[in-house]
Scaffold this motif. Structure first.
Motif, short mmCIF file in Angstrom:
data_model
loop_
_atom_site.label_atom_id
_atom_site.label_comp_id
_atom_site.label_asym_id
_atom_site.label_seq_id
_atom_site.Cartn_x
_atom_site.Cartn_y
_atom_site.Cartn_z
N PHE A 209 0.82 -1.21 0.00
CA PHE A 209 0.00 0.00 0.00
C PHE A 209 0.86 1.26 0.00
O PHE A 209 0.62 2.18 -0.78
N ASP A 210 1.84 1.31 0.89
CA ASP A 210 2.68 2.50 0.98
C ASP A 210 3.38 2.79 -0.33
O ASP A 210 3.48 3.95 -0.75
N LYS A 211 3.88 1.75 -0.98
CA LYS A 211 4.55 1.95 -2.27
C LYS A 211 3.54 2.35 -3.34
O LYS A 211 3.80 3.25 -4.16
N CYS A 212 2.39 1.69 -3.34
CA CYS A 212 1.38 1.98 -4.36
C CYS A 212 0.84 3.40 -4.24
O CYS A 212 0.49 4.03 -5.24
N LEU A 213 0.77 3.91 -3.03
CA LEU A 213 0.26 5.26 -2.83
C LEU A 213 1.12 6.27 -3.60
O LEU A 213 0.59 7.26 -4.12
N SER A 214 2.41 5.99 -3.71
CA SER A 214 3.30 6.90 -4.43
C SER A 214 3.15 6.75 -5.95
O SER A 214 3.66 7.58 -6.70
N LEU A 215 2.46 5.70 -6.39
CA LEU A 215 2.26 5.47 -7.83
C LEU A 215 0.89 5.89 -8.31
O LEU A 215 0.56 5.75 -9.49
N LEU A 216 0.07 6.43 -7.40
CA LEU A 216 -1.29 6.83 -7.76
C LEU A 216 -1.31 8.15 -8.53
O LEU A 216 -0.56 9.08 -8.21
N SER A 217 -2.18 8.23 -9.52
CA SER A 217 -2.43 9.51 -10.17
C SER A 217 -3.16 10.43 -9.19
O SER A 217 -3.62 9.98 -8.13
N LYS A 218 -3.29 11.68 -9.53
CA LYS A 218 -3.86 12.67 -8.61
C LYS A 218 -5.25 12.27 -8.12
O LYS A 218 -5.58 12.44 -6.94
N SER A 219 -6.06 11.73 -9.00
CA SER A 219 -7.42 11.34 -8.61
C SER A 219 -7.56 9.83 -8.44
O SER A 219 -8.67 9.31 -8.36
N GLY A 220 -6.45 9.14 -8.41
CA GLY A 220 -6.48 7.67 -8.35
C GLY A 220 -6.93 7.12 -7.00
O GLY A 220 -6.98 7.84 -6.00
N PHE A 221 -7.23 5.83 -6.99
CA PHE A 221 -7.66 5.18 -5.76
C PHE A 221 -7.17 3.74 -5.73
O PHE A 221 -6.77 3.16 -6.75
N ILE A 222 -7.19 3.17 -4.53
CA ILE A 222 -6.69 1.81 -4.31
C ILE A 222 -7.82 0.93 -3.80
O ILE A 222 -8.61 1.35 -2.95
N VAL A 223 -7.91 -0.27 -4.34
CA VAL A 223 -8.87 -1.28 -3.89
C VAL A 223 -8.09 -2.44 -3.31
O VAL A 223 -7.20 -2.99 -3.96
N VAL A 224 -8.40 -2.81 -2.08
CA VAL A 224 -7.67 -3.88 -1.40
C VAL A 224 -8.64 -5.02 -1.09
O VAL A 224 -9.69 -4.80 -0.47
#
Length: 219
Positions: A145-160
């Motif tokens: 998650f921590d690494k992916c957060l840095s790869l998100l676009s400005k309006s991006g989101f994460i699904v876990v």
């Protein structure tokens, strides 16, 4: 684990926009041929992922945990013609199943498969993603998650995925069920996400639990 009565679940699936016949065939093949077929995200979760892609206008998707390729293909189907799913998995052998079914779909060429340790592969990526789907080994969820957060676009989101772990993360239920290390990792992860005021998040009791997370633009 499904938290709904099977009849209600099937009714919900029947009334939803679900993956294509190519995905249905892949789901059936996995259930008939792989002992860990329960790892499939399933039709209702796939429908939700597709809806989120349409809702957000996402064009670039990152997935951690390919398995037999069902979720990657279902998300690819929702993407525009110039969209792409980048999916990461350690297991090259099982990708032979995914590749076969992807090639049979008109959307399969939207999928790029990468192989290796998830955290190591993430370090090689220098692009941004609009949606990131984490469905891999639970021990590394927080690190992913921590690494992916840095790869998100400005309006991006994460699904876990799998954040309820058959209810074991709930202390009262966990005491009644057989425990494992994954439960500890997921409890830690859920508490970590919940504690962060810079995130907007909601945990949905769909299938085995889905956490939707994005940065809080007002934080």
């Amino acid at each position: 684990m499904n938290f709904l009565d099977e009849r209600i679940l099937n009714y919900s699936i029947d009334k939803s926009s679900c993956p294509s016949k190519h995905c249905d065939d892949l789901e059936l093949f996995t259930k008939e041929n792989h002992p860990l077929h329960r790892m499939l995200c399933g039709k209702l979760e796939a429908s939700l992922l597709k809806f989120l892609i349409h809702l957000s206008g996402a064009k670039s998707v990152l997935e951690l945990g390919t398995f037999t390729g069902y979720s990657a293909l279902s998300m690819a189907e929702a993407l525009p013609i110039d969209g792409r799913v980048t999916t990461i998995d350690k297991n090259k052998k099982i990708n032979e199943i995914a590749s076969k079914f992807w090639k049979e779909s008109k959307d399969g060429d939207k999928i790029r498969a990468l192989f290796g340790d998830g955290l190591e592969v993430l370090e090689t990526l220098d692009e941004e993603f609009d949606l990131i789907f984490i469905d891999a080994d639970k021990r590394n969820y927080k690190a992913y998650f921590d690494k992916c957060l840095s790869l998100l676009s400005k309006s991006g989101f994460i699904v876990v995925d799998n954040v309820l772990w058959s209810g074991r993360v709930v202390e009262e239920i966990g005491k009644e069920l057989e425990q494992d290390k994954s439960t500890e990792y997921l409890v830690e992860f859920n508490n970590y996400i919940s504690s962060r005021d810079d995130l907007v998040k909601t945990l949905l009791p769909i299938r085995d639990g889905i956490y939707l997370i994005k940065r809080d633009s007002n934080a």
